[in-house]
Write a protein that holds these residues in place. Structure first.
Motif, PDB file in Angstrom:
ATOM      1  N   ALA A 185      44.329  54.319  24.188  1.00 28.58           N
ATOM      2  CA  ALA A 185      44.928  55.025  25.315  1.00 28.58           C
ATOM      3  C   ALA A 185      43.937  55.085  26.481  1.00 28.58           C
ATOM      4  O   ALA A 185      42.738  55.309  26.280  1.00 28.58           O
ATOM      5  N   SER A 186      44.443  54.879  27.687  1.00 32.43           N
ATOM      6  CA  SER A 186      43.599  54.943  28.874  1.00 32.43           C
ATOM      7  C   SER A 186      43.345  56.395  29.275  1.00 32.43           C
ATOM      8  O   SER A 186      43.968  57.328  28.752  1.00 32.43           O
ATOM      9  N   VAL A 187      42.458  56.570  30.240  1.00 32.19           N
ATOM     10  CA  VAL A 187      42.131  57.919  30.701  1.00 32.19           C
ATOM     11  C   VAL A 187      43.337  58.566  31.364  1.00 32.19           C
ATOM     12  O   VAL A 187      43.612  59.765  31.166  1.00 32.19           O
ATOM     13  N   GLN A 188      44.078  57.812  32.158  1.00 25.20           N
ATOM     14  CA  GLN A 188      45.254  58.369  32.816  1.00 25.20           C
ATOM     15  C   GLN A 188      46.313  58.785  31.796  1.00 25.20           C
ATOM     16  O   GLN A 188      46.979  59.818  31.961  1.00 25.20           O
ATOM     17  N   ASP A 189      46.463  58.004  30.711  1.00 19.68           N
ATOM     18  CA  ASP A 189      47.400  58.399  29.654  1.00 19.68           C
ATOM     19  C   ASP A 189      46.955  59.703  28.997  1.00 19.68           C
ATOM     20  O   ASP A 189      47.775  60.584  28.695  1.00 19.68           O
ATOM     21  N   ARG A 192      44.874  67.641  30.939  1.00 12.05           N
ATOM     22  CA  ARG A 192      43.498  67.959  31.331  1.00 12.05           C
ATOM     23  C   ARG A 192      43.077  67.072  32.499  1.00 12.05           C
ATOM     24  O   ARG A 192      43.695  66.031  32.757  1.00 12.05           O
ATOM     25  N   SER A 193      42.037  67.480  33.183  1.00  9.76           N
ATOM     26  CA  SER A 193      41.565  66.706  34.321  1.00  9.76           C
ATOM     27  C   SER A 193      40.805  65.470  33.840  1.00  9.76           C
ATOM     28  O   SER A 193      40.376  65.385  32.688  1.00  9.76           O
ATOM     29  N   GLU A 194      40.651  64.524  34.774  1.00 11.92           N
ATOM     30  CA  GLU A 194      39.909  63.311  34.427  1.00 11.92           C
ATOM     31  C   GLU A 194      38.463  63.633  34.076  1.00 11.92           C
ATOM     32  O   GLU A 194      37.886  63.021  33.162  1.00 11.92           O
TER      33      GLU A 194
END
Length: 335
Positions: A173-177, A184-186
């Motif tokens: 899973a990517s960070v945006q997913d 939660r925030s990036e």
């Protein structure tokens, strides 16, 4: 140290001030104050007995059911000092106090900016330590600034949620997913996964396809975040290249294959393989020269035996480079 400062030290010591308090009052180092107190003959044992008495009173009040903040207000000492005293007696099991509310922080900021109380005075007034007071003043200043207010801090992340985030990241899973899924925030997601290394599923066929498209071994390694040795191993599993390119390329050259063909077959830089061939040939020649020299042959005779490209000076230089420091120089060299 001036005479007036010495007089202040004596006066403050008579009032029961500690060396640290005296140093803070006169603007000197605590070690300098202690030095001059010893030189002036001022006894510090009375001050030590005073602090022992304060600590004893704090322990008795704590055992009687008083809170740490109440003890600090009653004795006129900071909360952190009271906690350190109680810690020596094993009486610090209570959790730390809650942060100061925003309205109370604004009131403390008004008192501090108007000059009514210093930070130490606020500590005595509220029974809180310096870190808590400074944090409250900082929060009040930020709240009084014009413009958009800072967002409220999200709830603490549990260990179960951290585990789910790590598992989802390792699954691909990517960070945006992760931001969308867990809300939660990036920045928070990056802090949780920054020490993780995604598990790449590296297939030899994929490595072979990348290599045939013109990608270098270093480029494939950087793209997949793996070592070049792993790339070579995967290419060898696919029937391309070798895990030991210099060693296998040297064997091919010794078998009669040209350097360019051998480098292309084992996936190696031709210049590096050519250097390895030269070093191997140099080692064999050095061993042969040393064996002939041990048989008693002169350097000129050895050069004639090695071939027309060799001279006596070449043989002497080779012996000079390969012999140990403890060996005596050959007769030809000595001459």
């Amino acid at each position: 140290m001036t005479d007036s400062e010495k007089a202040q030290i004596a006066e403050l010591h008579a009032d029961g001030r500690s060396p640290s308090g005296i140093a803070l009052s006169i603007g000197r180092s605590r070690y300098v104050v202690r030095y001059w107190m010893d030189k002036m003959g001022l006894d510090t044992s009375a001050n030590a007995s005073r602090w022992r008495e304060i600590e004893s009173r704090a322990v008795d009040m704590k055992r009687a059911g008083e809170t740490t903040e109440g003890i600090a207000r009653a004795l006129g000492i900071g909360t952190a000092t009271i906690r350190s005293m109680l810690a020596r007696h094993g009486l610090t099991g209570a959790p730390p106090p809650a942060p100061i509310e925003l309205e109370e922080a604004k009131r403390l900021l008004r008192l501090y900016e108007s000059g009514v109380y210093s930070i130490r005075g606020l500590c005595r007034q509220t029974g809180r330590g310096r870190p808590a007071i400074k944090t409250a003043l900082k929060r009040a200043r930020q709240a009084n600034k014009p413009g958009p207010k800072p967002r409220a801090r999200a709830g603490a992340i549990s260990e179960q949620e951290r585990t789910r985030i790590r598992s989802a990241h390792l699954a691909g899973a990517s960070v945006q997913d992760l931001v969308t899924t867990f809300g939660r925030s990036e920045n928070t997601i990056y802090k949780i996964i920054k020490h993780l290394k995604p598990r790449h599923r590296i297939e030899p066929d994929r490595m072979a396809r990348l290599w045939k498209r013109g990608h270098s071994i270093a480029g494939i390694a950087r793209y997949d975040k793996i070592s070049q040795r792993t790339v070579r191993r995967k290419l060898a599993e696919a029937g391309i290249g070798s895990t030991q390119p210099l060693k296998d390329g040297l064997a091919l050259v010794e078998a009669g294959v040209s350097v360019e063909v051998a480098a292309d077959r084992v996936i190696c830089d031709p210049a590096r393989l050519r250097g390895a061939v030269k070093r191997a040939a140099r080692a064999r020649q050095a061993a042969e020269v040393q064996s002939l020299r041990a048989e008693g042959m002169s350097c000129a005779a050895i050069a004639a035996r090695l071939g027309p490209n060799w001279t006596r000076i070449d043989v002497e230089k080779l012996l000079m480079d390969t012999r140990d420091d403890e060996q005596t120089p050959p007769q030809d060299l000595a001459a």
